[in-house]
Design a protein around this motif. Sequence first.
Motif, PDB file in Angstrom:
ATOM      1  N   LEU A   1       0.820  -1.210   0.000  1.00 25.04           N
ATOM      2  CA  LEU A   1       0.000   0.000   0.000  1.00 25.04           C
ATOM      3  C   LEU A   1       0.857   1.263   0.000  1.00 25.04           C
ATOM      4  CD1 LEU A   1      -2.625  -1.135   2.651  1.00 25.04           C
ATOM      5  CD2 LEU A   1      -3.024  -0.866   0.201  1.00 25.04           C
ATOM      6  N   SER A   2       2.073   1.141   0.505  1.00 21.64           N
ATOM      7  CA  SER A   2       2.931   2.322   0.597  1.00 21.64           C
ATOM      8  C   SER A   2       3.395   2.799  -0.765  1.00 21.64           C
ATOM      9  CB  SER A   2       4.170   2.027   1.450  1.00 21.64           C
ATOM     10  OG  SER A   2       3.913   2.273   2.791  1.00 21.64           O
ATOM     11  N   CYS A   3       3.836   1.889  -1.584  1.00 21.15           N
ATOM     12  CA  CYS A   3       4.560   2.369  -2.758  1.00 21.15           C
ATOM     13  C   CYS A   3       4.416   1.518  -3.992  1.00 21.15           C
ATOM     14  CB  CYS A   3       6.024   2.528  -2.397  1.00 21.15           C
ATOM     15  SG  CYS A   3       6.774   1.043  -1.764  1.00 21.15           S
TER      16      CYS A   3
ATOM     17  N   GLN B   1      14.602   6.053  -2.838  1.00 22.93           N
ATOM     18  CA  GLN B   1      14.328   6.684  -4.140  1.00 22.93           C
ATOM     19  C   GLN B   1      12.943   7.309  -4.136  1.00 22.93           C
ATOM     20  OE1 GLN B   1      17.038   5.424  -4.160  1.00 22.93           O
ATOM     21  NE2 GLN B   1      17.476   4.157  -5.942  1.00 22.93           N
ATOM     22  N   ARG B   2      12.658   7.985  -5.196  1.00 20.19           N
ATOM     23  CA  ARG B   2      11.339   8.586  -5.337  1.00 20.19           C
ATOM     24  C   ARG B   2      10.261   7.553  -5.607  1.00 20.19           C
ATOM     25  NH1 ARG B   2      11.219  13.492  -6.355  1.00 20.19           N
ATOM     26  NH2 ARG B   2      12.740  14.799  -5.352  1.00 20.19           N
ATOM     27  N   ARG B   3       9.145   8.054  -6.040  1.00 23.99           N
ATOM     28  CA  ARG B   3       8.026   7.244  -6.500  1.00 23.99           C
ATOM     29  C   ARG B   3       7.419   6.370  -5.412  1.00 23.99           C
ATOM     30  NH1 ARG B   3       8.421   2.592  -9.851  1.00 23.99           N
ATOM     31  NH2 ARG B   3       6.382   1.706 -10.226  1.00 23.99           N
ATOM     32  N   HIS B   4       6.192   6.709  -5.061  1.00 30.80           N
ATOM     33  CA  HIS B   4       5.512   5.907  -4.040  1.00 30.80           C
ATOM     34  C   HIS B   4       4.258   5.261  -4.567  1.00 30.80           C
ATOM     35  CE1 HIS B   4       7.689   6.642  -0.322  1.00 30.80           C
ATOM     36  NE2 HIS B   4       8.088   7.711  -0.933  1.00 30.80           N
TER      37      HIS B   4
END
Lengths: 251, 251
Positions: free
Chosen positions: B143-145, B248-251
């Motif tokens: 659910l986080s990422c 890193q980015r993007r979730h």
Amino acid sequence: MYIASEHTAHFTRKHAPSDGANCLRDLFSKQPVEHRSGNRSLFLEGDEAAHVFQVVEGTLRIFKIISDGRRVITGFLYAGDIVGISLGKRYLYSADAVSSTTVRRLTRNQFDSGIDESPRLRTEVSALVSDEMAAAQDQMVLLSCKSAEERMCSFLLKLLKKSELLGERRLSIELPMSRQDIADYLGLTIETVSRTITKLINKRVLRIENAVARHSISVERPVLLAQLAGDDDDCSDMRHDLVVQGSQRRH
Amino acid sequence: MYIASEHTAHFTRKHAPSDGANCLRDLFSKQPVEHRSGNRSLFLEGDEAAHVFQVVEGTLRIFKIISDGRRVITGFLYAGDIVGISLGKRYLYSADAVSSTTVRRLTRNQFDSGIDESPRLRTEVSALVSDEMAAAQDQMVLLSCKSAEERMCSFLLKLLKKSELLGERRLSIELPMSRQDIADYLGLTIETVSRTITKLINKRVLRIENAVARHSISVERPVLLAQLAGDDDDCSDMRHDLVVQGSQRRH
DNA sequence: GGGCCGAAGTTACAACCTGTTACAATTGGA
DNA sequence: TCCAATTGTAACAGGTTGTAACTTCGGCCC
């Protein structure tokens, strides 16, 4: 397994009897304290679960690193909390210190034999595990369907309640962790965390303490904060009437 | 607390000894079976945790209703799984039947005195709780990422592995739950679930079995499915090297 | 003390994914 | 057959993210 603070840490402290091992806290009290700076981790996911830790002071970070390098923080641990009651053979996650932190440790055997002797301690462990599970469930709800603002407010509200329990009179929150930590915990990006905090300041919900830069926040309107958090304790009032099939939209 | 299938359900079955109560399964074996249709729930969040249940056949749905009426499904339970080992006084969630389901039940007292007698059963319970915690952690990561496609693939992959454990030879998945259930479990909307499944069919990853409409899916390219799921078992290989600060980015 | 430098945090803007809304298609039971 | 529920499809809007600036803070060296 880590223990999710809240009632539990409080509980541990409240029932402190004179001596022996009448509560979990006593089990740790004779162990030497260890100091941890930011970079050395307590243990890593997959390591053999050889020890159980108690946080004496400071803050720990519980996290997983996933395949593409991203980090998911599944919890923070504060003074009094216990971590590593992983009932399996291996830790389910990694743990390191957010800031300068001191801990005590017991070996798994010490811990197990300690609780085997006392039904009271077994009960306490059960309660801790149960609390941890409840915290995990709450986090799932948060990640499932809350907006960035709701997540941020829930997080701040939890910290606020904790500091109230510890007897803080002013409505101020200390944030030992970085914005990146908060982002990885709430399933957001660091920019969204920043933007949301700024928005809450503009709404007069929060105010930045000029002191320690951005790691100390005062809550101007706690009631609004609670409303924006949007968890009216999972509406345990409106239970028996509608256990309908579908949920509303919006996730 | 519910028990998260996987190893556990399997485990319960494998170690089945002759008689007595050498494993949890035996504890339930003498209880009468109960039938549950879709609408009557087993228990509701906040109810006193009076019973522990074992799923004999069918599928259960574990969920919470939040303040605005939305539903969050925190897990599904299948044949062999055990639910209600909530160590607290009250259930943390509600449970009802997805389809026609049969269960056995023990009172809390029966269960507790049963496991008190046997260290072996205590170990088994610990393992179950540990597995449940691991499942909760995995769900938090999801659910986080994870993207809609990754979530859908993870979900299908889990079901596929389960059916393989049960000795299925064909690469087909039975989905007893509705699209809405899947959406509420994965933190998506029903439309996104639909879209994503369609996309996976177009990519030749899945194929709809003409039989029972859309509740039976065959997996054409299991390897691609696993890749798209994106959980290379939380990269337990690249551990000791980089426990860096930011993700890193993007979730 | 002053200035340089890197880390952490903030802000602006465009792009994208997902949710929203609306409607069509299919299924299953009355 | 009709009707209702479930599922699928499409166009649009909105919130969050990604990128890339800028600012602030703190440490280090001169």
